[in-house]
Design a protein around this motif. Structure first.
Motif, PDB file in Angstrom:
ATOM      1  N   UNK A  43       0.808  -1.357  -0.009  1.00  0.00           N
ATOM      2  CA  UNK A  43      -0.047   0.004  -0.007  1.00  0.00           C
ATOM      3  C   UNK A  43       1.001   1.355  -0.224  1.00  0.00           C
ATOM      4  N   UNK A  44       1.926   1.424   0.867  1.00  0.00           N
ATOM      5  CA  UNK A  44       2.838   2.461   0.991  1.00  0.00           C
ATOM      6  C   UNK A  44       3.467   2.520  -0.749  1.00  0.00           C
ATOM      7  N   UNK A  45       4.021   1.445  -1.040  1.00  0.00           N
ATOM      8  CA  UNK A  45       4.554   1.656  -2.419  1.00  0.00           C
ATOM      9  C   UNK A  45       3.682   2.297  -3.354  1.00  0.00           C
ATOM     10  N   UNK A  46       2.286   1.438  -3.526  1.00  0.00           N
ATOM     11  CA  UNK A  46       1.251   2.004  -4.345  1.00  0.00           C
ATOM     12  C   UNK A  46       0.909   3.514  -4.090  1.00  0.00           C
ATOM     13  N   UNK A  49       3.653   5.638  -5.962  1.00  0.00           N
ATOM     14  CA  UNK A  49       3.716   5.574  -7.364  1.00  0.00           C
ATOM     15  C   UNK A  49       2.531   6.483  -7.824  1.00  0.00           C
ATOM     16  N   UNK A  50       1.365   6.527  -7.156  1.00  0.00           N
ATOM     17  CA  UNK A  50       0.275   7.242  -7.487  1.00  0.00           C
ATOM     18  C   UNK A  50       0.652   8.897  -7.408  1.00  0.00           C
ATOM     19  N   UNK A  51       1.499   9.233  -6.458  1.00  0.00           N
ATOM     20  CA  UNK A  51       2.123  10.487  -6.333  1.00  0.00           C
ATOM     21  C   UNK A  51       2.831  10.726  -7.570  1.00  0.00           C
ATOM     22  N   UNK A  52       3.839   9.707  -8.023  1.00  0.00           N
ATOM     23  CA  UNK A  52       4.582  10.114  -8.970  1.00  0.00           C
ATOM     24  C   UNK A  52       3.840  10.306 -10.462  1.00  0.00           C
ATOM     25  N   UNK A  53       2.737   9.327 -10.429  1.00  0.00           N
ATOM     26  CA  UNK A  53       1.898   9.516 -11.709  1.00  0.00           C
ATOM     27  C   UNK A  53       1.291  10.906 -11.834  1.00  0.00           C
ATOM     28  N   UNK A  54       1.014  11.373 -10.670  1.00  0.00           N
ATOM     29  CA  UNK A  54       0.202  12.762 -10.635  1.00  0.00           C
ATOM     30  C   UNK A  54       1.157  13.666 -10.947  1.00  0.00           C
ATOM     31  N   UNK A  55       2.433  13.804 -10.217  1.00  0.00           N
ATOM     32  CA  UNK A  55       3.406  14.542 -10.652  1.00  0.00           C
ATOM     33  C   UNK A  55       4.075  14.670 -12.120  1.00  0.00           C
ATOM     34  N   UNK A  56       3.933  13.400 -12.700  1.00  0.00           N
ATOM     35  CA  UNK A  56       4.506  13.179 -14.309  1.00  0.00           C
ATOM     36  C   UNK A  56       3.252  13.888 -15.004  1.00  0.00           C
ATOM     37  N   UNK A  78       6.777   7.532 -19.177  1.00  0.00           N
ATOM     38  CA  UNK A  78       7.195   7.477 -17.563  1.00  0.00           C
ATOM     39  C   UNK A  78       5.633   7.260 -16.890  1.00  0.00           C
ATOM     40  N   UNK A  79       4.713   7.719 -17.497  1.00  0.00           N
ATOM     41  CA  UNK A  79       3.174   7.731 -16.678  1.00  0.00           C
ATOM     42  C   UNK A  79       2.746   6.302 -16.947  1.00  0.00           C
ATOM     43  N   UNK A  84       1.671   0.772 -15.194  1.00  0.00           N
ATOM     44  CA  UNK A  84       1.653  -0.774 -15.310  1.00  0.00           C
ATOM     45  C   UNK A  84       2.368  -1.093 -13.909  1.00  0.00           C
ATOM     46  N   UNK A  85       3.287  -0.508 -13.406  1.00  0.00           N
ATOM     47  CA  UNK A  85       3.758  -0.965 -12.115  1.00  0.00           C
ATOM     48  C   UNK A  85       2.768  -0.706 -11.075  1.00  0.00           C
ATOM     49  N   UNK A  86       1.889   0.236 -10.976  1.00  0.00           N
ATOM     50  CA  UNK A  86       0.692   0.439 -10.014  1.00  0.00           C
ATOM     51  C   UNK A  86      -0.051  -0.751 -10.243  1.00  0.00           C
TER      52      UNK A  86
END
Length: 423
Positions: A43-46, A49-56, A78-79, A84-86
């Protein structure tokens, strides 16, 4: 089902208490905690990743405005990689939650602190005895012979129609059954229990809610085509009335009673102890169920025990009350008291009721909760008891009330039967 909060905060306590039920919980508890740790990490990793997706994703629009098409395309790629990872993480998290749930349902309920240690029925604690001594005539018969003599229960006809364990009640035997059902229901409603008439088939969710599944599949009759189960006790449909329900403070206590036929395969049952009415595959039973706030559940248990005892006393039968040891308790119970009647003709005790407090174990499966005075959602406590199971009550009534040439009906039942003797 035990709560994850309890298992995380007090794993050693859980392991120690389940040992009273002769259940070694150490490996399962450790596996549950490890799976929950894994779930949290995923959950922490997910979330990261969501935060990175929003930023990208927000950067793509700005890059396009600035005419930096190549950089924008790289950001889009990158998104896509992050998505995919998410998605892979979400799938792994769902699988982990499923594995966690599968382990949680393997743990039985914790026994109450006053439950005695022991491995089986021989270690149960007799807490009370009552009722009159039984004096039988010299030519006294067991109930299966009395049933044949007076033509009130036909076991052979039941075998012809269905199979062993499905008796046919006839004449005054059928009227006695109906009389006892009505008598018990009337007594229960007079004590404040609301009568309901539930279905006698339930779905798998109901079986899971009260703890029959996954545990007692081998003991339940299953209609494969519809995936319905015949009820082993009215406890199952009546308690499931409250599945996925949130009660308010002013809705306590919930007190219900119901009559149903009950169906149990009783696989492997044989021998003299299952003769006649001693053990059946279909039998009648009246049940009482209570939904209580945790602070009142043990007072409610005492009330239920006193009520069942009053029924037995009114019938004038010799009885004893047992507190079951850890090794003889059900998977779901926190504490259970059994009532047994003395069969003088058979020279043995016959169980006719179990009265149990499940604390929050069933409620956690049922998702049955209430809002406390602070508006916080809490699990309720569930309780139930037989009041009463008919077959062995009938067996004791027939055997203990036999006279020379007839069977006397207890006076309290005569307004229900319409007769005072079977001859």
């Amino acid at each position: 089902m035990l709560t994850l909060k309890l298992l995380r905060e007090s794993p050693d306590f859980v392991i120690r208490r389940l040992a009273v039920k002769n259940f070694d919980a150490k490996e399962i508890v450790e596996k549950i905690i490890a799976l929950d740790d894994k779930r949290k990490a995923l959950q922490t990793e997910s979330d990261a990743l969501l935060a990175e997706q929003k930023k990208a994703a927000s950067a793509i629009g700005q890059l396009m405005k600035e005419g930096k098409k190549a950089e924008a395309e790289a950001a889009k790629a990158e998104v896509g990689t992050l998505k995919e990872r998410s998605n892979a993480l979400l799938k792994e998290a769902d699988e982990t939650i499923g594995q966690l749930q599968n382990q949680l349902v393997l743990l039985p309920n914790l026994p109450c602190e006053i439950v005695p240690e022991g491995k089986g029925a021989e270690d149960n604690l007799v807490v009370k005895m009552g009722g009159p001594e039984v004096k039988l005539p010299e030519n006294a018969l067991p109930h299966w012979e009395l049933a044949k003599k007076y033509d009130i229960i036909d076991f052979d006809l039941g075998v012809k129609i269905t199979g062993a364990g499905f008796p046919v009640y006839k004449g005054k035997g059928a009227k006695l059954q109906r009389a006892l059902i009505n008598f018990f229901l009337d007594r229960n409603t007079a004590a404040g229990y609301k009568e309901v008439e539930p279905p006698v088939m339930v779905n798998a969710a109901s079986g899971f809610g009260t703890g029959q599944l996954p545990d007692k599949e081998a003991q339940m009759y299953h209609a494969n085509l519809d995936d319905f189960y015949m009820v082993p006790t009215a406890e199952v449909p009546v308690t499931n009335i409250f599945r996925d329900v949130i009660l308010s403070e002013d809705q306590f206590p919930q007190k219900l009673t119901a009559y149903t036929p009950c169906f149990r395969r009783e696989a492997g049952s044989y021998g003299k102890d299952v003769r006649g009415l001693n053990r059946l595959h279909q039998f009648d039973k009246v049940e009482i169920v209570r939904i209580e706030k945790p602070g009142n559940s043990y007072a409610a248990l005492d009330e239920m025990i006193a009520h069942v005892e009053s029924l037995v006393n009114t019938l004038g039968l010799k009885y004893r009350i047992l507190r079951l040891c850890g090794g003889d308790m059900s998977f779901t119970s926190a504490i259970t008291y059994d009532f047994e009647l003395w069969s003088a003709a058979q020279g043995r005790w016959l169980e006719i009721s179990s009265v149990s407090n499940f604390e929050s174990y069933q409620a956690n499966r049922l998702k049955c909760r209430y809002k406390d005075e602070n508006g916080k959602t809490q699990l309720v406590h569930t309780l139930n008891g037989s009041s009463l199971a008919l077959p062995r009550v009938v067996a004791a009534l027939l055997e203990d009330n036999q006279k020379d040439g007839y069977i006397e009906i207890p006076e309290v039942l005569r307004p229900y039967t319409g007769f005072d003797r079977i001859d």
